[in-house]
Design a protein around this motif. Structure first.
Motif, PDB file in Angstrom:
ATOM      1  N   SER A 197       0.864  -1.183   0.000  1.00 14.54           N
ATOM      2  CA  SER A 197       0.000   0.000   0.000  1.00 14.54           C
ATOM      3  C   SER A 197       0.900   1.231   0.000  1.00 14.54           C
ATOM      4  CB  SER A 197      -0.934   0.025   1.217  1.00 14.54           C
ATOM      5  OG  SER A 197      -0.211   0.157   2.418  1.00 14.54           O
ATOM      6  N   LEU A 226       0.646   5.437   1.111  1.00 16.84           N
ATOM      7  CA  LEU A 226      -0.075   6.587   1.650  1.00 16.84           C
ATOM      8  C   LEU A 226       0.951   7.672   1.927  1.00 16.84           C
ATOM      9  CD1 LEU A 226      -2.782   7.794   2.589  1.00 16.84           C
ATOM     10  CD2 LEU A 226      -2.198   7.024   4.898  1.00 16.84           C
ATOM     11  N   PRO A 244      -7.523  10.096   7.138  1.00 18.91           N
ATOM     12  CA  PRO A 244      -7.049   9.190   8.196  1.00 18.91           C
ATOM     13  C   PRO A 244      -6.390   7.953   7.602  1.00 18.91           C
ATOM     14  CG  PRO A 244      -9.262   9.988   8.688  1.00 18.91           C
ATOM     15  CD  PRO A 244      -8.949  10.452   7.290  1.00 18.91           C
ATOM     16  N   ALA A 245      -5.156   7.699   8.008  1.00 16.73           N
ATOM     17  CA  ALA A 245      -4.339   6.680   7.351  1.00 16.73           C
ATOM     18  C   ALA A 245      -4.987   5.298   7.328  1.00 16.73           C
ATOM     19  CB  ALA A 245      -2.969   6.617   8.024  1.00 16.73           C
ATOM     20  N   ALA A 246      -5.283   4.752   8.494  1.00 15.99           N
ATOM     21  CA  ALA A 246      -5.799   3.388   8.559  1.00 15.99           C
ATOM     22  C   ALA A 246      -7.127   3.269   7.825  1.00 15.99           C
ATOM     23  CB  ALA A 246      -5.951   2.954  10.015  1.00 15.99           C
ATOM     24  N   GLU A 247      -7.987   4.269   7.984  1.00 16.98           N
ATOM     25  CA  GLU A 247      -9.321   4.227   7.379  1.00 16.98           C
ATOM     26  C   GLU A 247      -9.259   4.243   5.865  1.00 16.98           C
ATOM     27  OE1 GLU A 247     -13.192   7.168   6.971  1.00 16.98           O
ATOM     28  OE2 GLU A 247     -11.908   7.323   8.748  1.00 16.98           O
ATOM     29  N   VAL A 252      -6.722   3.548   3.767  1.00 15.86           N
ATOM     30  CA  VAL A 252      -6.044   2.386   3.189  1.00 15.86           C
ATOM     31  C   VAL A 252      -6.952   1.167   3.256  1.00 15.86           C
ATOM     32  CG1 VAL A 252      -4.116   0.788   3.462  1.00 15.86           C
ATOM     33  CG2 VAL A 252      -3.716   3.244   3.640  1.00 15.86           C
ATOM     34  N   ARG A 253      -7.626   0.981   4.375  1.00 17.09           N
ATOM     35  CA  ARG A 253      -8.545  -0.157   4.509  1.00 17.09           C
ATOM     36  C   ARG A 253      -9.701  -0.056   3.513  1.00 17.09           C
ATOM     37  NH1 ARG A 253      -9.106   0.245   9.430  1.00 17.09           N
ATOM     38  NH2 ARG A 253     -10.970   1.559   9.514  1.00 17.09           N
ATOM     39  N   SER A 254     -10.281   1.128   3.382  1.00 15.26           N
ATOM     40  CA  SER A 254     -11.400   1.313   2.456  1.00 15.26           C
ATOM     41  C   SER A 254     -10.958   1.129   1.006  1.00 15.26           C
ATOM     42  CB  SER A 254     -12.011   2.701   2.645  1.00 15.26           C
ATOM     43  OG  SER A 254     -12.526   2.863   3.942  1.00 15.26           O
TER      44      SER A 254
END
Length: 302
Positions: free
Chosen positions: A151, A153, A202-205, A207-209
């Motif tokens: 990934s 970001l 928001p990083a985690a959000e 990338v997950r989406s």
């Protein structure tokens, strides 16, 4: 630009795809429910298998429901555009995906095993410009994904730190953050999904989406989507895709003239495009029409 009658057929097709995805989701849910109901039945040795099958089919169900949501949103957007007399820009499927991911612009790139671009689709002119810049400069998020990154970001000043030329160039299009994830099916990496934002996310959000949508696009739209009678993929992304034929032709012309490899010819084209402030596609079309410029001629060692 396609006319309103053309849009009517696209609307009908989008609703058919929506219904088909909902039907596939229902079938996967039914299979999952059977395994869930039987999970704790004897023999005990079968229980882990039933649990895995239930989880697998719930995952497939969710994938199809997400795809159905995209087709529904796309159909509604086309209906609104058509009802308004087509005074605004016609909605494209990738813009629907961008809105679902809550990014300003979005691009999808498919590549082969040699990292050569097979096709690309963009949500808008900004995403298309980012793709052109990456192709011209030879650096950027899709290339990092092609090289094996799980990934990407990058935000703010990190853009220029990671990609010195690309990072500075995209700033002119108000791109302040970039997220990219692979499009994959099993161990096969098909391409990259790249989102471009004016503000950080928001990083985690994000990338997950993005990963969830990339999985949906890979399995349902790219591999499991509708096809024309000759077997060619159709609808959504494929109707809007751009194929780099001009770049391929130009690279072949330069390779033949310089007696070098296609990869070396692409490096020459990218370098010349960057030095002249041209998009790679623009230079390629000139080479196909007029032949390579004299400044592109470089002696390669034997």
């Amino acid at each position: 630009m396609p006319s309103i009658p053309d849009a009517h057929s696209d609307i009908e097709r989008a609703w058919r795809q929506y219904a088909a995805e909902m039907d596939r989701a229902a079938r996967a849910a039914a299979v999952a429910a059977v395994h869930e109901e039987r999970e704790h039945r004897p023999p005990e040795t079968m229980q882990p298998f039933r649990r895995r099958m239930a989880l697998l089919h719930r995952e497939i169900e969710q994938r199809h429901r997400t795809c159905a949501r995209l087709h529904r949103r796309y159909a509604l957007g086309l209906q609104k555009w058509s009802a308004g007399g087509a005074r605004k820009t016609r909605p494209v499927f990738m813009a629907t995906v961008a809105a679902d991911l809550c990014v300003d612009s979005l691009a999808l790139t498919l590549f082969d095993g040699r990292r050569q671009e097979l096709l690309s689709a963009a949500s808008d002119s900004r995403a298309r410009a980012a793709l052109e810049l990456e192709a011209s400069l030879g650096e950027g998020p899709a290339g990092d994904i092609a090289d094996g990154a799980e990934s990407v970001l990058v935000e703010g000043e990190g853009l220029a730190d990671r990609w010195p030329r690309f990072g500075r160039a995209v700033a002119e299009y108000r791109i302040r953050s970039v997220v990219a994830v692979p499009l994959a099916a099993g161990r096969s990496r098909l391409g990259a999904l790249c989102g471009y934002c004016e503000q950080p996310r928001p990083a985690a959000e994000i990338v997950r989406s993005a990963g969830t949508l990339a999985d949906v696009l890979a399995h349902t739209v790219l591999l499991g989507g509708t096809r024309d009678p000759d077997g060619t993929p159709a609808g959504g992304i494929f109707d809007e895709a751009e194929y780099p034929s001009a770049v391929d032709l130009a690279a072949g012309i330069v390779a033949a003239q310089q007696r070098c490899t296609i990869d070396a010819a692409l490096v020459l084209l990218r370098t010349h495009a960057a030095s002249q402030g041209l998009a790679l596609g623009q230079l390629a079309r000139r080479v196909v029409r007029d032949g390579p410029p004299s400044t592109l001629v470089v002696d390669f060692p034997d």
